[in-house]
Design a protein around this motif. Structure first.
Motif, PDB file in Angstrom:
ATOM      1  N   LEU A  10     -55.765  11.510  46.128  1.00 40.20           N
ATOM      2  CA  LEU A  10     -54.748  12.553  47.012  1.00 40.20           C
ATOM      3  C   LEU A  10     -55.544  12.876  48.162  1.00 40.20           C
ATOM      4  O   LEU A  10     -54.752  13.625  49.080  1.00 40.20           O
ATOM      5  CB  LEU A  10     -54.390  13.657  46.052  1.00 40.20           C
ATOM      6  CG  LEU A  10     -53.538  13.261  45.042  1.00 40.20           C
ATOM      7  CD1 LEU A  10     -53.295  14.708  44.257  1.00 40.20           C
ATOM      8  CD2 LEU A  10     -52.226  12.502  45.222  1.00 40.20           C
ATOM      9  N   ASN A  11     -56.826  12.601  48.282  1.00 39.65           N
ATOM     10  CA  ASN A  11     -57.565  12.960  49.671  1.00 39.65           C
ATOM     11  C   ASN A  11     -56.982  12.479  50.804  1.00 39.65           C
ATOM     12  O   ASN A  11     -57.226  13.014  51.929  1.00 39.65           O
ATOM     13  CB  ASN A  11     -59.131  12.723  49.491  1.00 39.65           C
ATOM     14  CG  ASN A  11     -59.744  13.332  48.332  1.00 39.65           C
ATOM     15  OD1 ASN A  11     -58.923  14.570  47.991  1.00 39.65           O
ATOM     16  ND2 ASN A  11     -60.554  12.865  47.764  1.00 39.65           N
ATOM     17  N   VAL A  12     -56.330  11.332  50.816  1.00 40.06           N
ATOM     18  CA  VAL A  12     -55.668  10.667  51.941  1.00 40.06           C
ATOM     19  C   VAL A  12     -54.410  11.264  52.422  1.00 40.06           C
ATOM     20  O   VAL A  12     -53.954  10.999  53.633  1.00 40.06           O
ATOM     21  CB  VAL A  12     -55.202   9.179  51.812  1.00 40.06           C
ATOM     22  CG1 VAL A  12     -56.532   8.370  51.443  1.00 40.06           C
ATOM     23  CG2 VAL A  12     -54.146   8.993  50.605  1.00 40.06           C
ATOM     24  N   ILE A  13     -53.957  12.360  51.697  1.00 43.59           N
ATOM     25  CA  ILE A  13     -52.761  13.062  52.185  1.00 43.59           C
ATOM     26  C   ILE A  13     -53.098  14.248  52.966  1.00 43.59           C
ATOM     27  O   ILE A  13     -54.265  15.012  52.570  1.00 43.59           O
ATOM     28  CB  ILE A  13     -51.880  13.554  50.880  1.00 43.59           C
ATOM     29  CG1 ILE A  13     -51.448  12.443  50.007  1.00 43.59           C
ATOM     30  CG2 ILE A  13     -50.745  14.198  51.256  1.00 43.59           C
ATOM     31  CD1 ILE A  13     -50.830  12.568  48.659  1.00 43.59           C
ATOM     32  N   ALA A  14     -52.444  14.494  54.046  1.00 44.35           N
ATOM     33  CA  ALA A  14     -52.798  15.536  55.150  1.00 44.35           C
ATOM     34  C   ALA A  14     -52.581  16.905  54.269  1.00 44.35           C
ATOM     35  O   ALA A  14     -51.692  17.038  53.324  1.00 44.35           O
ATOM     36  CB  ALA A  14     -52.215  15.436  56.268  1.00 44.35           C
ATOM     37  N   ALA A  15     -53.383  17.870  54.518  1.00 43.16           N
ATOM     38  CA  ALA A  15     -53.134  19.200  54.093  1.00 43.16           C
ATOM     39  C   ALA A  15     -51.882  19.954  54.490  1.00 43.16           C
ATOM     40  O   ALA A  15     -51.387  19.616  55.385  1.00 43.16           O
ATOM     41  CB  ALA A  15     -54.452  20.081  54.547  1.00 43.16           C
ATOM     42  N   PRO A  16     -51.126  20.543  53.469  1.00 45.40           N
ATOM     43  CA  PRO A  16     -50.129  21.217  53.661  1.00 45.40           C
ATOM     44  C   PRO A  16     -50.057  22.445  54.876  1.00 45.40           C
ATOM     45  O   PRO A  16     -51.020  22.837  54.778  1.00 45.40           O
ATOM     46  CB  PRO A  16     -49.622  21.833  52.199  1.00 45.40           C
ATOM     47  CG  PRO A  16     -50.983  21.986  51.421  1.00 45.40           C
ATOM     48  CD  PRO A  16     -51.910  20.851  52.016  1.00 45.40           C
ATOM     49  N   GLU A  17     -48.845  22.307  55.429  1.00 48.75           N
ATOM     50  CA  GLU A  17     -48.930  23.106  56.638  1.00 48.75           C
ATOM     51  C   GLU A  17     -48.073  24.348  56.388  1.00 48.75           C
ATOM     52  O   GLU A  17     -47.746  25.128  56.998  1.00 48.75           O
ATOM     53  CB  GLU A  17     -48.467  22.375  57.992  1.00 48.75           C
ATOM     54  CG  GLU A  17     -49.081  21.210  58.207  1.00 48.75           C
ATOM     55  CD  GLU A  17     -50.622  21.942  59.174  1.00 48.75           C
ATOM     56  OE1 GLU A  17     -50.447  23.004  59.411  1.00 48.75           O
ATOM     57  OE2 GLU A  17     -51.481  20.813  59.365  1.00 48.75           O
TER      58      GLU A  17
END
Length: 335
Positions: free
Chosen positions: A76-83
């Motif tokens: 899941l590290n490839v998913i951008a941090a939630p905004e």
């Protein structure tokens, strides 16, 4: 993605447009409110709103774009941090489900490994009494009965052998030893194993090997040849099975097995390597399992061996193995 973003924000866009139209309507009805300045204000408001949408687009869609590009893995590290709080909810649920699936997968893998080990142990244990049975059969005096028992013993032996290799195929990379393999002793050993079956059906072998050695793994090549010879004997009757070798125009060594059996229908040729596929014409053939060529193809692919099939219904089938050159092994296996 921009189209999806606009559809997602469509209700807000329609609300802003409706409010601007409302202001213009009020200005048009109420003479005390100048219409042109109000129109100018509405125009500026729409421009500012469009700029706001454009600025927010990259920020609000970064998370969803990374989620859409996310491959089917547990990383899941490839998913951008939630905004936003809603994106945080999605990310939290993804983390929970991923942890759950990771644990379940680990349990299933451990269970499959245990079942595989139990099956392999059972096969090896069965081989001991099977060997004893072979010795007892060889000491029998009744020749007709002896040949029948040898044939039934051979069928059990081939089934156990195929099951054993089928369980090893997923880990074949750990069991490869590439070397120059002599074809003649390998073929003689495999033909000798099928002797009882061939005698019963009146089948002989015509072996012609101008090319005596090929570069491959001896044990797994023997398994492939065993499947090809077994198929040839199974679907032939009272005729010679021809085994030959040679060098192709592009310098590849090849080994072929040609029978004079019932052949394969043209429409079936593209599917003969599929798991469980037997035939569209001979569905009443309960002896066929559709596993022999499937397993042979899987092993051949792991050894970088290309398999070619030519067949004519009622005439016979020829299956040719094209072995890679040494530089191909260096490239594919990192030798």
């Amino acid at each position: 993605m921009i189209g999806k973003y606009l559809r997602e924000r469509l209700s807000w866009i329609l609300l802003v447009i409706a409010l601007q139209l409302l202001l213009l309507s009020v200005a048009a009805i109420d003479r005390t409110i100048p219409f042109l300045p109000m129109l100018y204000i509405v125009f500026l408001s729409i421009l500012l709103f469009a700029a706001f949408l454009l600025i927010r687009y990259s920020k609000e869609t970064r998370f969803h774009q990374s989620l859409a590009a996310w491959e089917d893995t547990y990383d899941l590290n490839v998913i951008a941090a939630p905004e936003s709080p809603f994106q945080s909810i999605v990310m939290d649920r993804l983390n929970e489900q991923t942890d759950k699936f990771r644990k379940e997968t680990s349990q299933l893998v451990a269970q499959l490994e245990e079942e595989k080990d139990e099956l392999m142990s059972w096969i090896h244990e069965v081989k001991t009494p099977l060997t004893a049975m072979r010795l007892m059969i060889d000491r029998m005096g009744d020749e007709p009965l002896k040949e029948q028992l040898r044939l039934e013993w051979l069928r059990i032996h081939l089934l156990l052998d195929r099951q054993l290799h089928q369980k090893r195929i997923p880990f074949i990379e750990n069991d490869l030893y590439i070397e120059q393999v002599k074809l003649e002793p390998l073929l003689i050993n495999e033909i000798r194993e099928l002797r009882a079956w061939c005698l019963q059906k009146g089948i002989g072998f015509d072996v012609n090997l101008p090319v005596q050695e090929v570069l491959t793994d001896a044990k797994w090549l023997a398994f492939i040849v065993r499947q090809l010879l077994t198929n040839a004997v199974k679907y032939s009757s009272a005729s010679d099975i021809v085994v030959g070798s040679g060098i192709s125009p592009d310098g590849q060594a090849w080994l072929c097995v040609r029978d004079s059996g019932r052949g394969i229908e043209v429409k079936d040729l593209p599917r003969i390597f599929e798991k469980g596929f037997t035939s569209t014409k001979n569905h009443d053939d309960h002896a066929a399992t559709g596993m022999g060529l499937y397993l042979a193809k899987k092993v051949a692919d792991s050894l970088s061996i290309r398999m070619s099939v030519e067949s004519t219904p009622g005439v016979g089938t020829t299956i040719t193995l094209y072995f890679p050159r040494s530089n191909t092994y260096v490239h594919t296996l990192g030798m």
